[in-house]
Design a protein around this motif. Structure first.
Motif, PDB file in Angstrom:
ATOM      1  N   LEU A 204      -6.195  34.585   9.455  1.00  0.00           N
ATOM      2  CA  LEU A 204      -5.357  35.774   9.264  1.00  0.00           C
ATOM      3  C   LEU A 204      -3.935  35.542   9.761  1.00  0.00           C
ATOM      4  O   LEU A 204      -3.700  34.747  10.678  1.00  0.00           O
ATOM      5  CB  LEU A 204      -5.957  36.976  10.014  1.00  0.00           C
ATOM      6  N   ASP A 205      -2.988  36.265   9.171  1.00  0.00           N
ATOM      7  CA  ASP A 205      -1.616  36.247   9.691  1.00  0.00           C
ATOM      8  C   ASP A 205      -1.629  36.692  11.149  1.00  0.00           C
ATOM      9  O   ASP A 205      -2.470  37.519  11.535  1.00  0.00           O
ATOM     10  CB  ASP A 205      -0.734  37.211   8.883  1.00  0.00           C
ATOM     11  N   PRO A 206      -0.681  36.185  11.953  1.00  0.00           N
ATOM     12  CA  PRO A 206      -0.706  36.471  13.398  1.00  0.00           C
ATOM     13  C   PRO A 206      -0.773  37.958  13.757  1.00  0.00           C
ATOM     14  O   PRO A 206      -1.430  38.339  14.714  1.00  0.00           O
ATOM     15  CB  PRO A 206       0.606  35.852  13.908  1.00  0.00           C
ATOM     16  N   ASP A 207      -0.105  38.804  12.957  1.00  0.00           N
ATOM     17  CA  ASP A 207      -0.062  40.231  13.327  1.00  0.00           C
ATOM     18  C   ASP A 207      -1.101  41.076  12.574  1.00  0.00           C
ATOM     19  O   ASP A 207      -1.122  42.295  12.695  1.00  0.00           O
ATOM     20  CB  ASP A 207       1.339  40.806  13.080  1.00  0.00           C
ATOM     21  N   ALA A 208      -1.997  40.439  11.806  1.00  0.00           N
ATOM     22  CA  ALA A 208      -3.011  41.187  11.058  1.00  0.00           C
ATOM     23  C   ALA A 208      -4.083  41.728  11.994  1.00  0.00           C
ATOM     24  O   ALA A 208      -4.531  41.027  12.907  1.00  0.00           O
ATOM     25  CB  ALA A 208      -3.649  40.292   9.999  1.00  0.00           C
ATOM     26  N   LYS A 209      -4.483  42.971  11.766  1.00  0.00           N
ATOM     27  CA  LYS A 209      -5.478  43.621  12.624  1.00  0.00           C
ATOM     28  C   LYS A 209      -6.652  44.131  11.793  1.00  0.00           C
ATOM     29  O   LYS A 209      -6.455  44.771  10.751  1.00  0.00           O
ATOM     30  CB  LYS A 209      -4.861  44.815  13.371  1.00  0.00           C
ATOM     31  N   VAL A 210      -7.865  43.865  12.260  1.00  0.00           N
ATOM     32  CA  VAL A 210      -9.071  44.367  11.607  1.00  0.00           C
ATOM     33  C   VAL A 210     -10.005  44.959  12.659  1.00  0.00           C
ATOM     34  O   VAL A 210      -9.851  44.698  13.855  1.00  0.00           O
ATOM     35  CB  VAL A 210      -9.825  43.252  10.832  1.00  0.00           C
ATOM     36  N   MET A 211     -10.962  45.737  12.186  1.00  0.00           N
ATOM     37  CA  MET A 211     -12.077  46.158  13.016  1.00  0.00           C
ATOM     38  C   MET A 211     -13.342  45.567  12.409  1.00  0.00           C
ATOM     39  O   MET A 211     -13.364  45.219  11.219  1.00  0.00           O
ATOM     40  CB  MET A 211     -12.168  47.683  13.081  1.00  0.00           C
ATOM     41  N   LEU A 212     -14.380  45.458  13.193  1.00  0.00           N
ATOM     42  CA  LEU A 212     -15.668  44.952  12.713  1.00  0.00           C
ATOM     43  C   LEU A 212     -16.732  46.006  12.981  1.00  0.00           C
ATOM     44  O   LEU A 212     -16.743  46.621  14.052  1.00  0.00           O
ATOM     45  CB  LEU A 212     -16.044  43.652  13.433  1.00  0.00           C
ATOM     46  N   LYS A 213     -17.621  46.214  12.009  1.00  0.00           N
ATOM     47  CA  LYS A 213     -18.773  47.096  12.205  1.00  0.00           C
ATOM     48  C   LYS A 213     -20.015  46.257  11.941  1.00  0.00           C
ATOM     49  O   LYS A 213     -20.237  45.795  10.820  1.00  0.00           O
ATOM     50  CB  LYS A 213     -18.712  48.311  11.267  1.00  0.00           C
ATOM     51  N   LEU A 214     -20.802  46.034  13.001  1.00  0.00           N
ATOM     52  CA  LEU A 214     -21.905  45.077  12.943  1.00  0.00           C
ATOM     53  C   LEU A 214     -23.204  45.710  13.436  1.00  0.00           C
ATOM     54  O   LEU A 214     -23.187  46.662  14.218  1.00  0.00           O
ATOM     55  CB  LEU A 214     -21.570  43.859  13.825  1.00  0.00           C
ATOM     56  N   SER A 215     -24.311  45.161  12.961  1.00  0.00           N
ATOM     57  CA  SER A 215     -25.613  45.570  13.504  1.00  0.00           C
ATOM     58  C   SER A 215     -25.675  45.162  14.974  1.00  0.00           C
ATOM     59  O   SER A 215     -25.102  44.140  15.371  1.00  0.00           O
ATOM     60  CB  SER A 215     -26.741  44.880  12.734  1.00  0.00           C
ATOM     61  N   ILE A 216     -26.371  45.940  15.786  1.00  0.00           N
ATOM     62  CA  ILE A 216     -26.500  45.597  17.215  1.00  0.00           C
ATOM     63  C   ILE A 216     -27.231  44.251  17.298  1.00  0.00           C
ATOM     64  O   ILE A 216     -28.310  44.094  16.720  1.00  0.00           O
ATOM     65  CB  ILE A 216     -27.255  46.693  17.984  1.00  0.00           C
ATOM     66  N   PRO A 217     -26.645  43.249  17.978  1.00  0.00           N
ATOM     67  CA  PRO A 217     -27.218  41.902  17.923  1.00  0.00           C
ATOM     68  C   PRO A 217     -28.534  41.767  18.682  1.00  0.00           C
ATOM     69  O   PRO A 217     -28.800  42.489  19.637  1.00  0.00           O
ATOM     70  CB  PRO A 217     -26.126  41.033  18.562  1.00  0.00           C
ATOM     71  N   THR A 218     -29.349  40.818  18.225  1.00  0.00           N
ATOM     72  CA  THR A 218     -30.629  40.524  18.867  1.00  0.00           C
ATOM     73  C   THR A 218     -30.409  40.043  20.295  1.00  0.00           C
ATOM     74  O   THR A 218     -31.123  40.435  21.212  1.00  0.00           O
ATOM     75  CB  THR A 218     -31.380  39.443  18.049  1.00  0.00           C
ATOM     76  N   GLN A 219     -29.395  39.184  20.461  1.00  0.00           N
ATOM     77  CA  GLN A 219     -29.055  38.633  21.786  1.00  0.00           C
ATOM     78  C   GLN A 219     -27.935  39.479  22.382  1.00  0.00           C
ATOM     79  O   GLN A 219     -26.873  39.630  21.773  1.00  0.00           O
ATOM     80  CB  GLN A 219     -28.599  37.181  21.610  1.00  0.00           C
ATOM     81  N   ASP A 220     -28.163  40.059  23.557  1.00  0.00           N
ATOM     82  CA  ASP A 220     -27.163  40.937  24.180  1.00  0.00           C
ATOM     83  C   ASP A 220     -25.826  40.218  24.350  1.00  0.00           C
ATOM     84  O   ASP A 220     -25.784  39.035  24.712  1.00  0.00           O
ATOM     85  CB  ASP A 220     -27.664  41.416  25.554  1.00  0.00           C
ATOM     86  N   ASN A 221     -24.747  40.950  24.089  1.00  0.00           N
ATOM     87  CA  ASN A 221     -23.371  40.460  24.260  1.00  0.00           C
ATOM     88  C   ASN A 221     -23.032  39.261  23.362  1.00  0.00           C
ATOM     89  O   ASN A 221     -22.095  38.515  23.640  1.00  0.00           O
ATOM     90  CB  ASN A 221     -23.091  40.125  25.738  1.00  0.00           C
ATOM     91  N   PHE A 222     -23.782  39.112  22.271  1.00  0.00           N
ATOM     92  CA  PHE A 222     -23.569  37.978  21.366  1.00  0.00           C
ATOM     93  C   PHE A 222     -22.183  38.028  20.713  1.00  0.00           C
ATOM     94  O   PHE A 222     -21.620  36.988  20.368  1.00  0.00           O
ATOM     95  CB  PHE A 222     -24.667  37.979  20.293  1.00  0.00           C
ATOM     96  N   TYR A 223     -21.631  39.227  20.554  1.00  0.00           N
ATOM     97  CA  TYR A 223     -20.349  39.351  19.863  1.00  0.00           C
ATOM     98  C   TYR A 223     -19.161  39.483  20.829  1.00  0.00           C
ATOM     99  O   TYR A 223     -18.074  39.895  20.418  1.00  0.00           O
ATOM    100  CB  TYR A 223     -20.383  40.546  18.902  1.00  0.00           C
ATOM    101  N   SER A 224     -19.349  39.125  22.085  1.00  0.00           N
ATOM    102  CA  SER A 224     -18.271  39.333  23.069  1.00  0.00           C
ATOM    103  C   SER A 224     -17.000  38.551  22.722  1.00  0.00           C
ATOM    104  O   SER A 224     -15.886  39.023  22.962  1.00  0.00           O
ATOM    105  CB  SER A 224     -18.740  38.987  24.484  1.00  0.00           C
ATOM    106  N   ASP A 225     -17.158  37.358  22.117  1.00  0.00           N
ATOM    107  CA  ASP A 225     -15.950  36.595  21.756  1.00  0.00           C
ATOM    108  C   ASP A 225     -15.219  37.233  20.568  1.00  0.00           C
ATOM    109  O   ASP A 225     -13.986  37.134  20.470  1.00  0.00           O
ATOM    110  CB  ASP A 225     -16.270  35.121  21.480  1.00  0.00           C
ATOM    111  N   LEU A 226     -15.952  37.907  19.677  1.00  0.00           N
ATOM    112  CA  LEU A 226     -15.279  38.636  18.600  1.00  0.00           C
ATOM    113  C   LEU A 226     -14.554  39.857  19.160  1.00  0.00           C
ATOM    114  O   LEU A 226     -13.447  40.191  18.721  1.00  0.00           O
ATOM    115  CB  LEU A 226     -16.291  39.083  17.534  1.00  0.00           C
ATOM    116  N   ILE A 227     -15.173  40.517  20.134  1.00  0.00           N
ATOM    117  CA  ILE A 227     -14.558  41.696  20.763  1.00  0.00           C
ATOM    118  C   ILE A 227     -13.216  41.333  21.403  1.00  0.00           C
ATOM    119  O   ILE A 227     -12.268  42.112  21.372  1.00  0.00           O
ATOM    120  CB  ILE A 227     -15.530  42.319  21.798  1.00  0.00           C
ATOM    121  N   SER A 228     -13.125  40.116  21.945  1.00  0.00           N
ATOM    122  CA  SER A 228     -11.889  39.709  22.629  1.00  0.00           C
ATOM    123  C   SER A 228     -10.886  38.992  21.713  1.00  0.00           C
ATOM    124  O   SER A 228      -9.799  38.616  22.155  1.00  0.00           O
ATOM    125  CB  SER A 228     -12.224  38.813  23.829  1.00  0.00           C
ATOM    126  N   ASP A 229     -11.211  38.801  20.442  1.00  0.00           N
ATOM    127  CA  ASP A 229     -10.293  38.125  19.517  1.00  0.00           C
ATOM    128  C   ASP A 229      -9.031  38.972  19.320  1.00  0.00           C
ATOM    129  O   ASP A 229      -9.123  40.178  19.095  1.00  0.00           O
ATOM    130  CB  ASP A 229     -10.986  37.899  18.170  1.00  0.00           C
TER     131      ASP A 229
END
Length: 295
Positions: A204-229
């Motif tokens: 993505l371009d440096p200033d592009a912003k998105v949100m993600l809507k995901l199923s609750i993961p099987t492994q707790d906190n699996f998406y923490s690196d996406l949350i901090s992107d």
């Protein structure tokens, strides 16, 4: 883009209410609410009834900005009014809740273990209208049924391709590649999905912003690196068919992940409840989902 709304979605405490059941899922939403299919004879009557239901939820004292950051609307709801104000304006000006719009037009047939989105006809016009109606962002859903790398790659590529079009229109896309909670290889699908999302975010371009809507993961906190992107404004979770109690329990174990529930939010609400009963039930649901979202 409204900076106040952006800051609220990015760092506010609370969750996003999904009030976006569309043509295919509206009869089910009405049945859950206690309105039988013989209560309406065409789509116009059906959508009028579901707007009454959504209006009742939105106008409830329980539906407030202390716990709810945003609400996702169906196109038909965006075009309707509450107390003489367009729904999005009512949400923001009267309630302090940020309005989003569901833009997809349903799912294609399953292929390679996934369901892509059907082509979205008239998307540019819809996005223009959304901007005119003071919508902040959009939502679009695909479904992953199997851990098929080719299928999952196609789902994520399609989501981001349309997402870039949405960003150009001045809106924030919610990218929703749902992993079916009943999938026999849900965890393997999530691993492939995360890799594909990370790859797309990196392009993505440096200033592009998105949100993600995901199923609750099987492994707790699996998406923490996406949350901090840095490209990601917020990661929200769908309830995906879990009961409200199960969805809240699973959500609470994922730090930084907040709810964007639909069925789990309206669970237990019925048309024949008194306003007091309705508001009490809704308040309890909102409080429980809020508590799970801020852990």
């Amino acid at each position: 883009m409204n900076t106040e709304q952006f800051n609220r979605i990015q760092s506010g405490q609370g969750f996003i209410a999904a009030l976006d059941q569309s043509g295919g899922s509206t009869p089910k939403a009405l049945r859950q609410y206690g309105v039988k299919e013989d209560s309406y004879s065409n789509d116009e009557e059906m959508f009028a009834l579901v707007h009454e239901m959504r209006t009742r939820i939105i106008k409830s004292p329980a539906f407030d900005s202390k716990r709810i950051l945003g609400a996702i609307l169906f196109e038909n709801t965006m075009d309707r009014s509450i107390d003489g104000q367009l729904t999005a304006d009512y949400l923001w000006e009267k309630k302090g809740i940020v309005p989003f719009l569901k833009i997809d037009q349903g799912l294609a047939e399953q292929e390679h273990g996934v369901q892509l989105m059907k082509p979205i006809s008239g998307l540019d016009d819809l996005l223009k209208r959304a901007v005119e109606r003071h919508i902040f962002g959009t939502k679009m859903r695909s479904v992953i049924k199997e851990a098929n790398p080719d299928g999952i790659k196609k789902v994520v590529a399609q989501q981001f391709e349309i997402g870039k079009q949405i960003i150009k229109a001045g809106l924030v896309p919610i990218i929703e590649p749902e992993v079916d909670i009943h999938s026999k290889d849900k965890e393997a699908s999530e691993q492939i999905l995360k890799q594909e999302i990370s790859a797309q975010l990196s392009k993505l371009d440096p200033d592009a912003k998105v949100m993600l809507k995901l199923s609750i993961p099987t492994q707790d906190n699996f998406y923490s690196d996406l949350i901090s992107d840095p490209h990601v404004v917020r990661v929200v979770a769908l309830s995906g068919g879990y009961s409200q109690a199960d969805a809240n329990d699973k959500l609470a174990r994922n730090h930084g992940l907040i709810a964007s529930f639909s069925r789990a939010l309206s669970q237990g609400l019925t048309v024949d409840q008194s306003d007091e009963e309705f508001n009490t039930m809704l308040a309890k649901s909102i409080e429980d989902i809020y508590e799970a979202s801020i852990k």
